[in-house]
Write an enzyme that holds these catalytic residues in place. Sequence first.
Site, PDB file in Angstrom:
ATOM      1  N   ALA A 127      16.751 -44.128 -76.979  1.00 42.75           N
ATOM      2  CA  ALA A 127      15.664 -44.027 -76.008  1.00 42.75           C
ATOM      3  C   ALA A 127      15.005 -42.659 -76.073  1.00 42.75           C
ATOM      4  O   ALA A 127      15.424 -41.713 -75.390  1.00 42.75           O
ATOM      5  CB  ALA A 127      16.191 -44.317 -74.605  1.00 42.75           C
ATOM      6  N   SER A 161      13.968 -50.603 -78.005  1.00 42.81           N
ATOM      7  CA  SER A 161      14.526 -51.807 -78.630  1.00 42.81           C
ATOM      8  C   SER A 161      15.977 -51.983 -78.207  1.00 42.81           C
ATOM      9  O   SER A 161      16.709 -50.999 -78.026  1.00 42.81           O
ATOM     10  CB  SER A 161      14.456 -51.692 -80.155  1.00 42.81           C
ATOM     11  OG  SER A 161      13.140 -51.430 -80.558  1.00 42.81           O
ATOM     12  N   GLN A 339      -3.934 -64.590 -98.400  1.00 42.96           N
ATOM     13  CA  GLN A 339      -5.209 -64.960 -99.026  1.00 42.96           C
ATOM     14  C   GLN A 339      -4.981 -65.980-100.146  1.00 42.96           C
ATOM     15  O   GLN A 339      -5.733 -66.957-100.279  1.00 42.96           O
ATOM     16  CB  GLN A 339      -5.885 -63.686 -99.578  1.00 42.96           C
ATOM     17  CG  GLN A 339      -7.292 -63.887-100.085  1.00 42.96           C
ATOM     18  CD  GLN A 339      -8.278 -64.134 -98.947  1.00 42.96           C
ATOM     19  OE1 GLN A 339      -7.952 -63.949 -97.777  1.00 42.96           O
ATOM     20  NE2 GLN A 339      -9.461 -64.592 -99.295  1.00 42.96           N
ATOM     21  N   HIS A 341      -2.742 -68.144-100.323  1.00 41.23           N
ATOM     22  CA  HIS A 341      -2.401 -69.440 -99.712  1.00 41.23           C
ATOM     23  C   HIS A 341      -3.617 -70.117 -99.068  1.00 41.23           C
ATOM     24  O   HIS A 341      -3.507 -71.251 -98.590  1.00 41.23           O
ATOM     25  CB  HIS A 341      -1.309 -69.266 -98.656  1.00 41.23           C
ATOM     26  CG  HIS A 341       0.063 -69.097 -99.225  1.00 41.23           C
ATOM     27  ND1 HIS A 341       0.492 -67.947 -99.845  1.00 41.23           N
ATOM     28  CD2 HIS A 341       1.111 -69.951 -99.280  1.00 41.23           C
ATOM     29  CE1 HIS A 341       1.739 -68.097-100.236  1.00 41.23           C
ATOM     30  NE2 HIS A 341       2.144 -69.302 -99.925  1.00 41.23           N
ATOM     31  N   GLY A 343      -6.239 -71.495 -96.450  1.00 39.43           N
ATOM     32  CA  GLY A 343      -6.095 -71.935 -95.053  1.00 39.43           C
ATOM     33  C   GLY A 343      -4.649 -72.209 -94.673  1.00 39.43           C
ATOM     34  O   GLY A 343      -4.251 -71.984 -93.524  1.00 39.43           O
ATOM     35  N   GLU A 366       8.922 -45.412 -85.403  1.00 39.58           N
ATOM     36  CA  GLU A 366       9.653 -44.354 -86.132  1.00 39.58           C
ATOM     37  C   GLU A 366       8.685 -43.286 -86.651  1.00 39.58           C
ATOM     38  O   GLU A 366       8.918 -42.670 -87.685  1.00 39.58           O
ATOM     39  CB  GLU A 366      10.467 -44.914 -87.314  1.00 39.58           C
ATOM     40  CG  GLU A 366      11.040 -46.281 -87.125  1.00 39.58           C
ATOM     41  CD  GLU A 366      12.418 -46.308 -86.504  1.00 39.58           C
ATOM     42  OE1 GLU A 366      13.247 -45.494 -86.908  1.00 39.58           O
ATOM     43  OE2 GLU A 366      12.637 -47.145 -85.613  1.00 39.58           O
TER      44      GLU A 366
HETATM   45  C1  LIG Z   1       8.175 -52.927 -81.001  1.00 34.46           C
HETATM   46  C2  LIG Z   1       8.450 -51.473 -80.770  1.00 34.46           C
HETATM   47  C3  LIG Z   1       9.758 -51.014 -80.794  1.00 34.46           C
HETATM   48  C4  LIG Z   1      10.028 -49.660 -80.548  1.00 34.46           C
HETATM   49  N1  LIG Z   1      11.332 -49.230 -80.477  1.00 34.46           N
HETATM   50  C5  LIG Z   1      11.591 -47.964 -80.054  1.00 34.46           C
HETATM   51  C6  LIG Z   1      12.939 -47.544 -79.791  1.00 34.46           C
HETATM   52  O1  LIG Z   1      13.901 -48.306 -79.946  1.00 34.46           O
HETATM   53  N2  LIG Z   1      13.134 -46.262 -79.330  1.00 34.46           N
HETATM   54  C7  LIG Z   1      12.104 -45.392 -79.134  1.00 34.46           C
HETATM   55  O2  LIG Z   1      12.349 -44.267 -78.709  1.00 34.46           O
HETATM   56  N3  LIG Z   1      10.816 -45.762 -79.385  1.00 34.46           N
HETATM   57  C8  LIG Z   1      10.534 -47.021 -79.830  1.00 34.46           C
HETATM   58  N4  LIG Z   1       9.239 -47.421 -80.050  1.00 34.46           N
HETATM   59  C9  LIG Z   1       8.148 -46.478 -79.818  1.00 34.46           C
HETATM   60  C10 LIG Z   1       7.421 -46.047 -81.076  1.00 34.46           C
HETATM   61  O3  LIG Z   1       8.207 -45.175 -81.826  1.00 34.46           O
HETATM   62  C11 LIG Z   1       6.075 -45.436 -80.623  1.00 34.46           C
HETATM   63  O4  LIG Z   1       5.269 -46.520 -80.212  1.00 34.46           O
HETATM   64  C12 LIG Z   1       5.392 -44.647 -81.730  1.00 34.46           C
HETATM   65  O5  LIG Z   1       6.123 -43.475 -82.023  1.00 34.46           O
HETATM   66  C13 LIG Z   1       3.966 -44.252 -81.341  1.00 34.46           C
HETATM   67  O6  LIG Z   1       3.929 -43.708 -80.060  1.00 34.46           O
HETATM   68  P1  LIG Z   1       2.880 -44.284 -78.989  1.00 34.46           P
HETATM   69  O7  LIG Z   1       2.967 -45.769 -79.018  1.00 34.46           O
HETATM   70  O8  LIG Z   1       3.142 -43.632 -77.700  1.00 34.46           O
HETATM   71  O9  LIG Z   1       1.467 -43.890 -79.562  1.00 34.46           O
HETATM   72  P2  LIG Z   1       0.701 -42.479 -79.287  1.00 34.46           P
HETATM   73  O10 LIG Z   1       1.649 -41.361 -79.481  1.00 34.46           O
HETATM   74  O11 LIG Z   1      -0.015 -42.596 -77.995  1.00 34.46           O
HETATM   75  O12 LIG Z   1      -0.343 -42.490 -80.461  1.00 34.46           O
HETATM   76  C14 LIG Z   1      -1.536 -43.317 -80.443  1.00 34.46           C
HETATM   77  C15 LIG Z   1      -2.249 -43.155 -81.767  1.00 34.46           C
HETATM   78  O13 LIG Z   1      -2.639 -41.801 -81.948  1.00 34.46           O
HETATM   79  C16 LIG Z   1      -2.154 -41.319 -83.185  1.00 34.46           C
HETATM   80  N5  LIG Z   1      -1.810 -39.898 -83.049  1.00 34.46           N
HETATM   81  C17 LIG Z   1      -0.982 -39.329 -82.121  1.00 34.46           C
HETATM   82  N6  LIG Z   1      -0.859 -38.003 -82.351  1.00 34.46           N
HETATM   83  C18 LIG Z   1      -1.610 -37.741 -83.435  1.00 34.46           C
HETATM   84  C19 LIG Z   1      -1.898 -36.539 -84.174  1.00 34.46           C
HETATM   85  N7  LIG Z   1      -1.348 -35.379 -83.843  1.00 34.46           N
HETATM   86  N8  LIG Z   1      -2.739 -36.637 -85.230  1.00 34.46           N
HETATM   87  C20 LIG Z   1      -3.303 -37.819 -85.586  1.00 34.46           C
HETATM   88  N9  LIG Z   1      -3.053 -38.976 -84.929  1.00 34.46           N
HETATM   89  C21 LIG Z   1      -2.230 -38.931 -83.882  1.00 34.46           C
HETATM   90  C22 LIG Z   1      -0.953 -42.156 -83.502  1.00 34.46           C
HETATM   91  O14 LIG Z   1      -0.680 -42.181 -84.876  1.00 34.46           O
HETATM   92  C23 LIG Z   1      -1.387 -43.503 -82.991  1.00 34.46           C
HETATM   93  O15 LIG Z   1      -2.154 -44.150 -83.970  1.00 34.46           O
HETATM   94  C24 LIG Z   1       8.950 -48.768 -80.336  1.00 34.46           C
HETATM   95  C25 LIG Z   1       7.636 -49.239 -80.335  1.00 34.46           C
HETATM   96  C26 LIG Z   1       7.382 -50.577 -80.527  1.00 34.46           C
HETATM   97  C27 LIG Z   1       5.946 -51.053 -80.472  1.00 34.46           C
END
Ligand SMILES: Cc1cc2nc3c(=O)[nH]c(=O)nc-3n(C[C@H](O)[C@H](O)[C@H](O)COP(=O)(O)OP(=O)(O)OC[C@H]3O[C@@H](n4cnc5c(N)ncnc54)[C@H](O)[C@@H]3O)c2cc1C
Length: 382
Positions: A127, A161, A339, A341, A343, A366
């Site tokens: 987390a 997760s 693509q 495949h 439709g 990640e």
């Molecule tokens: C299905 C799923 C499972 C997950 N599991 C876990 C888990 O088990 N544990 C855990 O801790 N987290 C988990 N996550 C969280 C995941 O790691 C984050 O969603 C991810 O790191 C992106 O953070 P955010 O969603 O807050 O996006 P944000 O940080 O808000 O970023 C939004 C966008 O801005 C871009 N951005 C941000 N900063 C910059 C920068 N400096 N320069 C350029 N672009 C930037 C990002 O690339 C992204 O495209 C999970 C997420 C999902 C969707």
Amino acid sequence: MTNFLRLGVTEEDQALADAVAKFAQAEIAPRAQELDEQEASVTCHVPKLAELGVMGLNLPEELGGPGVTPTAMLLALVEISKACAATSSMIGAHFLGTDAILLGGNAEQHKTWLPRAASGEWLAGFALTEPRGGSHPADLRTCAVREGDHYRIDGVKHFISNAAEAKFLVVFAKTDMAAGPRGVSAFIVDRATQGISVSRPEKLMGIRGAHAFEVSFEGVKVPLDCLLGTEGSGFKTAMKVLDNSRLDVAATSLGIAEAALAAAVQWARDRQIAGEALATKQGIQWMLADMKLRIEAAWGLTLQATALRTAGQPFTQQSAMAKLYASEMVAFVTDTALQIHGGYGYTREMPLERYARDARILRIYEGSSEIQRTIIARSVLG
Ligand SMILES: Cc1cc2nc3c(=O)[nH]c(=O)nc-3n(C[C@H](O)[C@H](O)[C@H](O)COP(=O)(O)OP(=O)(O)OC[C@H]3O[C@@H](n4cnc5c(N)ncnc54)[C@H](O)[C@@H]3O)c2cc1C
């Protein structure tokens, strides 16, 4: 099953991968579409995965793992991902939690938490991410305050997760709000502790069987011996764990891509257009060639990073490159396979649309593609 050895892969590594492939194709693949449709948790596979040693692949024998090489682990995850990416994602989240204890914890913590995680009895989670942004994980609002014989944790974590099914979570919280990354500490938190509440699973686009949750901590009391390492060492531990886990994401990318390519090849051979197999068209052949080329390039980067990891050398940059390239590669490969495949690929009767949806998360979690580019650029610029 792969019938040739890749660079750096031993016969033992391949034997484990073949055993996992046999199991994954017999038991996991037939249920992948149904679990996805029903958004049902893939944790149903945990007992049998544990019997095969998969839940402890990242752990040494003395802690209940099979004691295999990082390469064997990579190949095993590729095989599981060919069958069901949600399952490999659930396993990857379990490894995030157990790796944090392995890399950041002491011998007592190893003995207490890891053997039962390897045996599949206990599922783990990790987390770190919070609702206000996952891309800058030093900027946490969750705090841990020492009060006598325990820490008190308050805060909210997002997209965690395995959180509902997990026995324990490794939770990252600030023990010094003013100290940036050096203020982050990591704690092993029993999920049954009073004050923890878990949301319903998020409604996800893909990997629908790998559930992710919001987790709230309100006055959660954690014994002092659940601190991993020392106060302030949590951020370093998280970064080491992510170096490893980015290779798991590369493995998932490779597995989905291999499955999509195999489906496309089969379809191109079988599908007749005006009396000729699709595979006779040069346009289709070139698509298949480009898919194969990018898959092999992703294998190269991933095996290179894995070799450095095995040798105990720094591999942050290589792991970021493998994750970035492989996760972008699989977007191209799944889209091109769909693509080919036509439709039929767009229907839910076939797994192509699931492959494309499952692949999408690999560029986000990640550390998103943008964050991987930042890591690589930082390393290039010194
Ligand atoms: C299905 C799923 C499972 C997950 N599991 C876990 C888990 O088990 N544990 C855990 O801790 N987290 C988990 N996550 C969280 C995941 O790691 C984050 O969603 C991810 O790191 C992106 O953070 P955010 O969603 O807050 O996006 P944000 O940080 O808000 O970023 C939004 C966008 O801005 C871009 N951005 C941000 N900063 C910059 C920068 N400096 N320069 C350029 N672009 C930037 C990002 O690339 C992204 O495209 C999970 C997420 C999902 C969707």
